[in-house]
Design an enzyme around this catalytic site. Structure first.
Site, mmCIF file in Angstrom:
data_model
loop_
_atom_site.group_PDB
_atom_site.id
_atom_site.type_symbol
_atom_site.label_atom_id
_atom_site.label_comp_id
_atom_site.label_asym_id
_atom_site.label_seq_id
_atom_site.Cartn_x
_atom_site.Cartn_y
_atom_site.Cartn_z
ATOM 1 N N ASP A 104 -1.456 1.756 3.464
ATOM 2 C CA ASP A 104 -1.629 2.462 4.739
ATOM 3 C C ASP A 104 -0.539 2.020 5.707
ATOM 4 O O ASP A 104 -0.019 0.911 5.586
ATOM 5 C CB ASP A 104 -2.952 2.065 5.425
HETATM 6 N N1 URA Z 1 -6.727 -0.727 0.671
HETATM 7 C C1 URA Z 1 -6.647 -0.263 1.922
HETATM 8 O O1 URA Z 1 -7.651 -0.069 2.571
HETATM 9 N N2 URA Z 1 -5.450 -0.025 2.437
HETATM 10 C C2 URA Z 1 -4.298 -0.233 1.779
HETATM 11 O O2 URA Z 1 -3.212 0.008 2.306
HETATM 12 C C3 URA Z 1 -4.408 -0.726 0.464
HETATM 13 C C4 URA Z 1 -5.632 -0.951 -0.058
#
Ligand code: URA
Length: 237
Positions: A104
């Site tokens: 993310d």
């Molecule tokens: N899990 C998440 O919530 N975000 C990420 O970026 C990777 C794994």
């Protein structure tokens, strides 16, 4: 954009003169249409070029990069909304690379990038269960029940998560620092898992991907994988 004959010559098809002849003889197609006009501009990233009916493949050297992603960068190659992408952190001369899975925008840490589509496919395929470890700072003093549930499987809207490994490193000032290892790559999985057990994530960092970790790579920087690491990755899938 590039002139077609220049592109053909650079791709090693023929000399510039011969490439011009190929075009004038109607032997070159761009996106399915014969192009006879010299100087036609093409985009090598997008356009499909056929010569005598054969698709021209631009051979790329495989490149494997380990990036320490900072906050605020999205894990796609291009963004239509003008946001910063992880590709802004990689010099252009490294060519076109693709992230192996996603982090993310607000998640930091280890992200692999490569132009090896086959390895990307295998590394992100659920059946290989490549382990990924994250450091999550969560709101609240995490309970044994919550840890148990994370370890056993959390029901999310897209299914039950496979058991995770959880290690509570610290609880202080109404927050808990938790290390979690998962073997899947559901969208926003770690954040959703902690949310589901009542401890929302405040910050998240991926610290390892299989046997690879962030040692020696500071935020915003990257390193090229060694041939030993590449072989190990290939062997493990
Ligand atoms: N899990 C998440 O919530 N975000 C990420 O970026 C990777 C794994």
């Amino acid at each position: 954009m590039e002139r077609l004959q220049k592109f053909l010559a650079a791709a090693g098809i023929a000399s510039r003169r011969k490439s011009e002849e190929l075009i004038q003889q109607g032997r070159v197609k761009v996106n399915g249409r014969v192009v006879k006009t010299l100087g036609t501009k093409i985009d090598p990233d997008k356009d499909r070029i056929h010569i005598d009916g054969k698709l021209l493949e631009t051979k790329e050297e495989p490149v494997y990069i380990l990036l320490n992603k900072p906050k605020g960068y999205i894990s796609t190659v291009r963004d239509t909304h003008g946001r910063k992408t992880v590709m802004d952190l990689i010099p252009k001369y490294m060519g076109r690379l693709y992230p192996v899975g996603r982090l993310d925008s607000q998640t930091t840490g280890l992200l692999l990038l490569t132009n090896d589509g086959e390895l990307t496919y295998k590394l992100t395929h659920p059946k290989h269960e490549f382990s990924k470890t994250y450091l999550a700072l969560v709101k609240g003093k995490i309970t044994h029940e919550a840890v148990n549930q994370l370890e056993q499987g959390v029901p999310l809207e897209d299914g039950l998560t496979v058991p995770a490994k959880v290690n509570v490193l610290e609880t202080k000032d109404g927050k808990s620092l938790v290390e979690i290892t998962i073997h899947e790559g559901k969208n926003r999985q770690v954040r959703r898992m902690f949310q589901a057990v009542g401890f929302p994530v405040q910050s998240l960092k991926r610290t390892s991907f299989g046997f690879l970790n962030l040692k020696g790579v500071s935020p915003g920087k990257f390193r090229i994988l060694t041939s030993h690491e590449i072989n190990n990755l290939k062997k493990s899938v």
